[in-house]
Motif scaffolding. Structure first.
Motif, PDB file in Angstrom:
ATOM      1  N   ILE A  79       0.841  -1.189   0.000  1.00 46.15           N
ATOM      2  CA  ILE A  79       0.000   0.000   0.000  1.00 46.15           C
ATOM      3  C   ILE A  79       0.881   1.246   0.000  1.00 46.15           C
ATOM      4  O   ILE A  79       1.913   1.284   0.662  1.00 46.15           O
ATOM      5  N   VAL A  80       0.495   2.228  -0.797  1.00 44.29           N
ATOM      6  CA  VAL A  80       1.234   3.481  -0.842  1.00 44.29           C
ATOM      7  C   VAL A  80       0.260   4.654  -0.772  1.00 44.29           C
ATOM      8  O   VAL A  80      -0.930   4.495  -0.999  1.00 44.29           O
ATOM      9  N   CYS A 127       7.866  -1.180  -1.577  1.00 45.43           N
ATOM     10  CA  CYS A 127       7.109  -1.238  -0.330  1.00 45.43           C
ATOM     11  C   CYS A 127       7.821  -2.092   0.714  1.00 45.43           C
ATOM     12  O   CYS A 127       7.829  -1.759   1.894  1.00 45.43           O
ATOM     13  N   GLU A 128       8.415  -3.190   0.262  1.00 43.82           N
ATOM     14  CA  GLU A 128       9.174  -4.042   1.185  1.00 43.82           C
ATOM     15  C   GLU A 128      10.323  -3.264   1.810  1.00 43.82           C
ATOM     16  O   GLU A 128      10.540  -3.312   3.022  1.00 43.82           O
ATOM     17  N   ASP A 135       8.553   2.493   7.324  1.00 45.47           N
ATOM     18  CA  ASP A 135       7.635   3.389   6.640  1.00 45.47           C
ATOM     19  C   ASP A 135       6.548   2.502   6.049  1.00 45.47           C
ATOM     20  O   ASP A 135       6.719   1.902   4.997  1.00 45.47           O
ATOM     21  N   TRP A 136       5.427   2.411   6.747  1.00 48.17           N
ATOM     22  CA  TRP A 136       4.445   1.378   6.407  1.00 48.17           C
ATOM     23  C   TRP A 136       3.560   1.770   5.244  1.00 48.17           C
ATOM     24  O   TRP A 136       3.065   0.924   4.519  1.00 48.17           O
ATOM     25  N   VAL A 137       3.328   3.070   5.105  1.00 43.02           N
ATOM     26  CA  VAL A 137       2.554   3.523   3.946  1.00 43.02           C
ATOM     27  C   VAL A 137       3.367   4.616   3.261  1.00 43.02           C
ATOM     28  O   VAL A 137       3.125   5.797   3.461  1.00 43.02           O
ATOM     29  N   PRO A 138       4.369   4.203   2.487  1.00 41.94           N
ATOM     30  CA  PRO A 138       5.269   5.199   1.890  1.00 41.94           C
ATOM     31  C   PRO A 138       4.519   6.109   0.920  1.00 41.94           C
ATOM     32  O   PRO A 138       3.556   5.677   0.299  1.00 41.94           O
TER      33      PRO A 138
END
Length: 145
Positions: A79-80, A127-128, A135-138
Motif C-alpha cells: 500500500i502506498v 514497499c518491502e 515506513d508502512w505507507v510510503p
C-alpha cells in the motif's frame, strides 16, 4: 541493492495503474475498494490511497483510510500514499471521473494469476524496502504527464 537504483516508484506506479486500467484490473473509489476487500481479499494486489489538503480534515475519510490500511497490513497487500490526487484521478479516470472517488485505488490480480506486471513487482519491492525502514505507507509522487 539500493532503492535509488530502481526507476522512480512514481513511474512504476503510473505504469502499473495504466496497465491495470487497460486490463480492467483497477477499482476506483473507497466504497468500491472496501467491497472488493470484503468479498475477495485474495484478488487485491496493490492499494493506493490518495489525499490532499482539502481532505486532510475529512474524518470519515481518515477512518476509511485507517480501515483500509489495517486490512492491507493484515492481508500482506502493498500500500502506498499519493499526495497528488488530481494526477491520480487523471490517470485512473480521465477528466470525467469524479475526483472524490480517487481516494482509494486498488489493483487486482489477473483472474488466472498468470501474469505479473513488472512495474507492480518494482512497487512491491519498494514497499518491502520501506517497511524495513518502518515506513508502512510510503508516499509516492506521480510523475507529471
Amino acid at each position: 541493492r539500493h532503492i535509488s537504483s530502481m526507476q522512480s516508484p512514481g513511474k512504476s506506479l503510473k505504469e502499473a495503474l495504466v496497465c491495470a486500467q487497460s486490463e480492467g484490473r483497477l477499482t476506483v473509489g473507497v466504497y468500491e475498494s472496501a467491497k472488493i476487500m470484503t468479498d475477495d481479499p485474495d484478488s487485491v494486489s496493490f492499494c493506493v490511497l490518495a489525499t490532499d489538503e482539502e481532505f486532510e480534515c475529512d474524518i470519515a475519510l481518515q477512518i476509511h483510510f485507517t480501515l483500509i490500511q489495517s486490512f492491507c497490513f493484515d492481508n500482506d497487500i502493498s500500500i502506498v500514499r499519493v499526495s497528488d490526487m488530481q494526477r491520480l484521478a487523471e490517470l485512473v479516470g480521465g477528466k470525467t471521473q469524479q475526483l472524490e472517488d480517487a481516494h482509494c485505488v486498488l489493483i487486482t490480480s489477473p483472474a488466472d494469476g498468470s501474469w505479473e506486471d513488472p512495474s507492480l513487482e518494482k512497487l512491491h519491492l519498494f514497499c518491502e524496502e520501506s517497511r524495513r525502514l518502518n515506513d508502512w505507507v510510503p508516499e509516492i509522487s506521480l510523475p507529471e504527464r
